[in-house]
Design a protein around this motif. Structure first.
Motif, PDB file in Angstrom:
ATOM      1  N   MET A   1       0.858  -1.172   0.000  1.00  0.00           N
ATOM      2  CA  MET A   1       0.000   0.000   0.000  1.00  0.00           C
ATOM      3  C   MET A   1       0.904   1.235   0.000  1.00  0.00           C
ATOM      4  O   MET A   1       1.840   1.311   0.788  1.00  0.00           O
ATOM      5  N   PRO A   2       0.616   2.202  -0.839  1.00  0.00           N
ATOM      6  CA  PRO A   2       1.432   3.417  -0.886  1.00  0.00           C
ATOM      7  C   PRO A   2       1.384   4.176   0.452  1.00  0.00           C
ATOM      8  O   PRO A   2       0.363   4.177   1.153  1.00  0.00           O
ATOM      9  N   VAL A   3       2.488   4.830   0.769  1.00  0.00           N
ATOM     10  CA  VAL A   3       2.597   5.545   2.037  1.00  0.00           C
ATOM     11  C   VAL A   3       1.565   6.662   2.136  1.00  0.00           C
ATOM     12  O   VAL A   3       0.967   6.866   3.199  1.00  0.00           O
ATOM     13  N   ARG A   4       1.331   7.365   1.050  1.00  0.00           N
ATOM     14  CA  ARG A   4       0.365   8.469   1.083  1.00  0.00           C
ATOM     15  C   ARG A   4      -1.047   7.973   1.383  1.00  0.00           C
ATOM     16  O   ARG A   4      -1.805   8.618   2.113  1.00  0.00           O
ATOM     17  N   LEU A   5      -1.397   6.821   0.836  1.00  0.00           N
ATOM     18  CA  LEU A   5      -2.718   6.250   1.097  1.00  0.00           C
ATOM     19  C   LEU A   5      -2.833   5.809   2.554  1.00  0.00           C
ATOM     20  O   LEU A   5      -3.857   6.016   3.197  1.00  0.00           O
ATOM     21  N   LYS A   6      -1.757   5.197   3.087  1.00  0.00           N
ATOM     22  CA  LYS A   6      -1.773   4.785   4.490  1.00  0.00           C
ATOM     23  C   LYS A   6      -1.933   5.991   5.410  1.00  0.00           C
ATOM     24  O   LYS A   6      -2.663   5.932   6.405  1.00  0.00           O
ATOM     25  N   LYS A   7      -1.268   7.077   5.081  1.00  0.00           N
ATOM     26  CA  LYS A   7      -1.383   8.279   5.916  1.00  0.00           C
ATOM     27  C   LYS A   7      -2.775   8.894   5.834  1.00  0.00           C
ATOM     28  O   LYS A   7      -3.299   9.369   6.841  1.00  0.00           O
ATOM     29  N   LEU A   8      -3.382   8.861   4.663  1.00  0.00           N
ATOM     30  CA  LEU A   8      -4.750   9.363   4.525  1.00  0.00           C
ATOM     31  C   LEU A   8      -5.718   8.514   5.344  1.00  0.00           C
ATOM     32  O   LEU A   8      -6.535   9.039   6.112  1.00  0.00           O
ATOM     33  N   ILE A   9      -5.615   7.200   5.204  1.00  0.00           N
ATOM     34  CA  ILE A   9      -6.488   6.292   5.959  1.00  0.00           C
ATOM     35  C   ILE A   9      -6.250   6.458   7.459  1.00  0.00           C
ATOM     36  O   ILE A   9      -7.197   6.525   8.250  1.00  0.00           O
ATOM     37  N   GLY A  10      -5.003   6.546   7.861  1.00  0.00           N
ATOM     38  CA  GLY A  10      -4.674   6.720   9.273  1.00  0.00           C
ATOM     39  C   GLY A  10      -5.208   8.010   9.849  1.00  0.00           C
ATOM     40  O   GLY A  10      -5.704   8.056  10.973  1.00  0.00           O
ATOM     41  N   THR A  11      -5.128   9.076   9.076  1.00  0.00           N
ATOM     42  CA  THR A  11      -5.649  10.364   9.531  1.00  0.00           C
ATOM     43  C   THR A  11      -7.154  10.308   9.733  1.00  0.00           C
ATOM     44  O   THR A  11      -7.679  10.789  10.746  1.00  0.00           O
ATOM     45  N   VAL A  12      -7.846   9.706   8.786  1.00  0.00           N
ATOM     46  CA  VAL A  12      -9.306   9.571   8.912  1.00  0.00           C
ATOM     47  C   VAL A  12      -9.641   8.700  10.120  1.00  0.00           C
ATOM     48  O   VAL A  12     -10.551   9.022  10.902  1.00  0.00           O
ATOM     49  N   LEU A  13      -8.906   7.609  10.315  1.00  0.00           N
ATOM     50  CA  LEU A  13      -9.153   6.739  11.470  1.00  0.00           C
ATOM     51  C   LEU A  13      -8.900   7.459  12.786  1.00  0.00           C
ATOM     52  O   LEU A  13      -9.655   7.281  13.749  1.00  0.00           O
ATOM     53  N   LEU A  14      -7.867   8.285  12.843  1.00  0.00           N
ATOM     54  CA  LEU A  14      -7.594   9.046  14.068  1.00  0.00           C
ATOM     55  C   LEU A  14      -8.714  10.030  14.385  1.00  0.00           C
ATOM     56  O   LEU A  14      -9.122  10.175  15.548  1.00  0.00           O
ATOM     57  N   ILE A  15      -9.225  10.689  13.368  1.00  0.00           N
ATOM     58  CA  ILE A  15     -10.325  11.635  13.588  1.00  0.00           C
ATOM     59  C   ILE A  15     -11.567  10.902  14.079  1.00  0.00           C
ATOM     60  O   ILE A  15     -12.231  11.344  15.024  1.00  0.00           O
ATOM     61  N   ILE A  16     -11.865   9.770  13.459  1.00  0.00           N
ATOM     62  CA  ILE A  16     -13.023   8.977  13.892  1.00  0.00           C
ATOM     63  C   ILE A  16     -12.814   8.467  15.312  1.00  0.00           C
ATOM     64  O   ILE A  16     -13.729   8.527  16.140  1.00  0.00           O
ATOM     65  N   LEU A  17     -11.602   7.981  15.617  1.00  0.00           N
ATOM     66  CA  LEU A  17     -11.304   7.480  16.956  1.00  0.00           C
ATOM     67  C   LEU A  17     -11.531   8.550  18.011  1.00  0.00           C
ATOM     68  O   LEU A  17     -12.194   8.304  19.027  1.00  0.00           O
ATOM     69  N   VAL A  18     -11.009   9.738  17.784  1.00  0.00           N
ATOM     70  CA  VAL A  18     -11.138  10.811  18.771  1.00  0.00           C
ATOM     71  C   VAL A  18     -12.602  11.199  18.975  1.00  0.00           C
ATOM     72  O   VAL A  18     -13.064  11.363  20.109  1.00  0.00           O
ATOM     73  N   CYS A  19     -13.347  11.320  17.893  1.00  0.00           N
ATOM     74  CA  CYS A  19     -14.761  11.714  18.009  1.00  0.00           C
ATOM     75  C   CYS A  19     -15.583  10.654  18.731  1.00  0.00           C
ATOM     76  O   CYS A  19     -16.342  10.967  19.664  1.00  0.00           O
ATOM     77  N   VAL A  20     -15.436   9.403  18.326  1.00  0.00           N
ATOM     78  CA  VAL A  20     -16.215   8.320  18.935  1.00  0.00           C
ATOM     79  C   VAL A  20     -15.800   8.120  20.392  1.00  0.00           C
ATOM     80  O   VAL A  20     -16.648   7.957  21.276  1.00  0.00           O
ATOM     81  N   TYR A  21     -14.508   8.168  20.666  1.00  0.00           N
ATOM     82  CA  TYR A  21     -14.026   7.964  22.033  1.00  0.00           C
ATOM     83  C   TYR A  21     -14.507   9.083  22.956  1.00  0.00           C
ATOM     84  O   TYR A  21     -14.957   8.824  24.073  1.00  0.00           O
TER      85      TYR A  21
END
Length: 70
Positions: A1-21
């Motif tokens: 998986m390209p690094v840029r895609l991993k960073k995009l997915i990770g950023t979205v996951l972090l935002i979702i994690l913070v909001c849900v938590y």
């Protein structure tokens, strides 16, 4: 998986994690700590404020790992 895609997915996951938590921690506090003392509230929000860091560290570690070379 390209690094840029991993960073995009990770950023979205972090935002979702913070909001849900934050929502879950606040709803739990409202439902169960309503009659507790201010010290219990302080301790609860201190520990829950630090607890979200553990899953966030896992996401960040996944984001920065280099792709395996073939």
């Amino acid at each position: 998986m390209p690094v840029r895609l991993k960073k995009l997915i990770g950023t979205v996951l972090l935002i979702i994690l913070v909001c849900v938590y934050a929502l879950a921690a606040t709803l739990f506090a409202v439902g169960h700590l309503g009659e507790s003392s201010p010290w219990v509230h302080l301790a609860y929000f201190f520990f829950t404020g630090l607890l979200w860091i553990l899953p966030a560290m896992g996401i960040i570690k996944w984001m920065v790992t280099e792709p395996k070379r073939r």
